[in-house]
Design an enzyme around this catalytic site. Structure first.
Site, mmCIF file in Angstrom:
data_model
loop_
_atom_site.group_PDB
_atom_site.id
_atom_site.type_symbol
_atom_site.label_atom_id
_atom_site.label_comp_id
_atom_site.label_asym_id
_atom_site.label_seq_id
_atom_site.Cartn_x
_atom_site.Cartn_y
_atom_site.Cartn_z
ATOM 1 N N ASP A 159 0.876 -1.164 0.000
ATOM 2 C CA ASP A 159 0.000 0.000 0.000
ATOM 3 C C ASP A 159 0.917 1.219 0.000
ATOM 4 O OD1 ASP A 159 -2.065 1.781 0.020
ATOM 5 O OD2 ASP A 159 -3.187 0.797 1.616
ATOM 6 N N TRP A 160 0.356 2.336 -0.405
ATOM 7 C CA TRP A 160 1.190 3.528 -0.626
ATOM 8 C C TRP A 160 1.760 4.050 0.703
ATOM 9 C CZ3 TRP A 160 -0.217 1.160 -4.555
ATOM 10 C CH2 TRP A 160 -0.026 1.606 -5.857
#
Ligand code: BGC
Length: 754
Positions: free
Chosen positions: A266-267
């Site tokens: 995930d970012w």
């Protein structure tokens, strides 16, 4: 593109000479060669630096290929309800393109409410075509995290509280999407069930609950959906961040399920080079950058899987096999997508896509209650008052990464005006003010009072009032990175609905939300529709259900408890169960990067264990206000006696079950026949019953149809923590066949003998 292909063409020109003096392309460029051979061929041509470069972002939404070899980059986009507008190369700002408007499809919670896997396939195909047309290789979705609490700000991006439903809907979505040569990226693996403290919280959950509830939809996405990528979640499990979690990624995803795709972080979900190298992360995305792309202390080269990784590989502190394995997986993903010669061109905002969005929306709307006032035939009333902010609000904006820039959106008010013409009047009734992302301002009481008084005065003179409210996509509503602060509807809506009900008994409430909410006015309102965020065509779907052009057939993908404390995660009232306990004196800003053993992070304990949603309501006998699987129709269905192929079942055997259903009314309609299984007596606590199969049937007025099911031994099993395996115990089981989890129309018992 030209720039990338040129070196490859050169290589092709200089490559080995084939039979009769013809040039043969290098194996990795031979489109008809088996993918695994192409991957191995490409891999052995890469330098160490090129392999490491594959493993991290080069911009906000892309990771590099190998230009020297003509291997293209991977272009990614959110997901999951439409293809997100272009984002600047190196910031979160919108790039301001004029050709990136798309069709907004209904939220995934709406898709789940259709209980129709054919709708999921339609969705996957249409969104895949849009992603393809926009030049994307990876679409960041679908999300299959289990709905544990109605306070989770991101439930609208997921598919409800039941793993059987979420898994059954995810599989066709993924398969149809990937037929476009665009990878799905199933998220967020795993246990990302709240937004509060999402980047640091450690989830304490039993292995049994993990296996029975939180993993099965991911498992189906991998094993039955054949998904090509998966996104690690922000939170921790066993104290370790899930983007590089040894138990989840090495042992379960790769070891047990044989996943051959890529794990994408995930970012900003990556926190440690060694863990990322050793624990199964392939592509690191979204780690902070300072606006420079190379050679800066916090540019892309400084990512955990960039220069720091390269140095540890060069010094021998990390094994070279780790990067070979990552590069192999990334190449496989590139060959499946960006270098897939057979992928179609795709299309954007086509009439077919709008029709798909409309069809999914139509089937997703849940009629919770109806005393007969609905449908509102167009000639029945003269003065129709529409009240509520959501009648006009663009609900495709906001909500975080699932925000969408639409080319066409039809609001409920517009659609109602088209149907009912100038019989319609409108009053806003309430306002949410002008909240900024992450910041909510109080609306002055005087403003609220005057909006309410106006609506109530108009309601007194109307023949019927259609209220369109609910939550919206602002912070602390249905929105990424914050949870809701209360189970109540916000912005004074309860008081407004009460006042409208007092002013006019013909009140129809339509609430648009991705979550359950309290309904203290439930008995004073003759009809209630529960809609989710329905995208471009949402207004039309709502108007068509209200008017009866569409007969509602949605069923709740989650329970609606009377009050928050009736929900399993909140039953104890103890903060350790939600949102968790934050250690004393710890600044949360520092927590995410703190050493894993310092406990410098909050912990949430899933004390309800396997009893989530209806499993809790059923087993603990706490009735929900509206149960899981509930949804009415404008017609009625009767269920006949099921035919079951045998009275007992042994290992490896199956039971065939047929359930006749008749449409007793005068309208065509659709019914979702739900099959739950209960273990009558077991050595461990089991839920009273669990959903194992369902079928959506279309039945003409007066007609009949049959739902057919095949029950296997797996449908009887629980996860046994002692043996770490799935077990079915000998004894009597009950099949509960019904129209919702509590409206059980038929029960059949059978024996399982091992
Ligand atoms: C979200 C992901 C999303 C990513 C990229 C993250 O904050 O959790 O779901 O795909 O951002 O926008």
């Amino acid at each position: 593109m030209k720039r990338l292909l040129l070196p490859a063409l050169l290589l092709f020109a200089l490559g080995p000479t084939g039979a009769r003096g013809q040039q043969t392309a290098p194996l990795y460029l031979q489109q008809d060669a088996p993918i695994e051979e192409r991957v191995e061929d490409a891999l052995q041509r890469l330098t160490l630096e090129e392999k490491v470069a594959l493993c991290h972002a080069q911009s906000k939404f892309s990771s590099p290929g190998v230009a020297r070899l003509g291997i293209p980059e991977l272009k990614m986009s959110d997901g999951p309800h439409g293809v997100r507008a272009e984002i600047e190369w190196n910031s979160w700002r919108h790039a301001g393109w004029t050709n990136d408007s798309i069709t907004a499809f209904p939220a995934l919670t709406a898709l789940a409410a259709t209980w129709n896997p054919r709708m999921a396939a339609l969705y996957g195909r249409a969104i895949g075509e849009e992603a393809r047309y926009r030049g994307k290789d990876v679409l960041l979705g679908p999300g299959v995290n289990i709905y544990r609490t109605p306070l989770n700000g991101r439930n609208f991006e997921y598919m409800g509280e039941d793993p059987c439903l979420a898994g059954a809907m995810a599989v066709p979505y993924i398969r149809a999407l990937q037929k476009n040569g665009v990878a799905a990226c199933v998220k967020h693996f795993a246990l990302n069930n709240q937004e509060q403290w999402r980047t640091s919280v450690d989830v304490v959950v039993s292995e049994r609950a993990l296996r029975e509830l939180y993993l099965p939809a991911f498992h189906r996405a991998v094993v039955d959906g054949g998904v090509w990528s998966i996104m690690g979640s922000y939170n921790r499990y066993l104290g370790q961040h899930c983007c590089h979690n040894s138990a989840l990624l090495n042992d379960i995803l790769r070891g047990e399920w044989g996943f051959d795709g890529c794990v994408i972080s995930d970012w900003g979900g990556t926190h440690d080079t060694r863990e990322a190298a050793l624990n199964g992360l392939d592509i690191e995305m979204g780690t902070h950058t300072d606006g420079l792309t190379t050679e800066s202390r916090s540019g892309y080269d400084a990512y955990y899987l960039a220069q720091p990784y390269l140095e540890l590989l060069r010094s021998g502190e990390l094994p070279l096999e780790t990067v070979d394995e990552k590069a192999r997986r990334i190449l496989r993903l590139i060959f499946r997508t960006a270098m897939n010669p057979r992928r179609p061109w795709g299309s954007l905002c086509s009439e077919e896509h709008y029709a798909a969005a409309k069809a999914i929306g139509d089937e997703s709307i849940v009629l919770l209650r109806n005393n007969g006032i609905l449908p509102l035939e167009t000639d029945r009333y003269e003065r129709i008052l529409v009240v509520g902010d959501n009648a006009t609000r663009r609900l495709t904006d906001g909500g975080g990464s699932s925000e969408l820039k639409t080319k066409r959106t039809i609001s409920p008010l517009e659609a109602l005006k088209t149907l009912y013409g100038d019989k319609i009047r409108y009053a806003q009734g309430y306002t949410c003010g002008n909240p900024l992302y992450g910041k909510v301002e109080e609306v002055p009481a005087a403003t609220m009072d005057s909006l309410r008084s106006e609506a109530v005065a108009l309601a007194r003179t109307a023949d019927v009032v259609i209220y369109v409210g609910g939550l919206n996509k602002n912070a602390y509503q249905d929105c990424e990175s914050t949870d809701r602060r209360s189970y109540d509807l916000p912005f004074g809506q309860n008081e407004l609905i009460e006042a409208l009900a007092e002013a006019n008994p013909n009140l129809v409430v339509v609430n648009i939300t991705g979550n359950a909410y309290a309904m203290p006015w439930v008995d004073r309102v003759p009809a209630i529709l529960h809609a989710s965020y329905l995208g471009s065509m949402g207004g039309l779907s709502i108007a068509d259900v209200l008017s009866g052009r569409v007969n509602p057939s949605g069923k709740l993908p989650y329970s609606i408890p009377v009050r928050l404390s009736d929900c399993a995660a909140h039953a104890s009232g103890d903060a350790s169960n939600y949102p968790g306990i934050k250690p004393e004196g710890i600044s949360m800003k520092k927590a995410p990067d703190a050493p894993a053993d310092s406990r410098a992070y909050p912990q949430v304990t899933y004390a309800e264990d396997i009893l989530v949603g209806y499993r809790w309501h059923d087993t603990r006998r706490i009735p929900a206000l509206f149960p899981f699987g509930h949804g009415l129709s404008y017609t009625t269905f009767s269920y006949g006696r099921p035919e079951v192929s045998a009275a007992k079942m042994g290992p490896g055997e199956r039971l065939e079950i047929r359930v006749p259903v008749t449409n007793e009314g005068s309208r065509d309609g659709m019914e979702v026949v739900q099959l739950y299984v209960g273990d009558d007596k077991c050595s461990v606590l089991r839920p009273l019953k669990e959903l194992k199969h369902f079928r959506k049937l279309f039945i003409e007025a007066g007609g009949s149809a049959e739902a057919e099911f095949t029950l296997t031994e797996d449908d009887l099993k629980f996860f046994d923590e002692q043996s770490h395996g799935w077990v079915a115990e000998e004894g009597t089981f009950t099949l509960y066949i019904g129209s919702s989890s509590t409206d059980i129309r038929q029960k059949v018992k059978f024996r399982y003998t091992d």
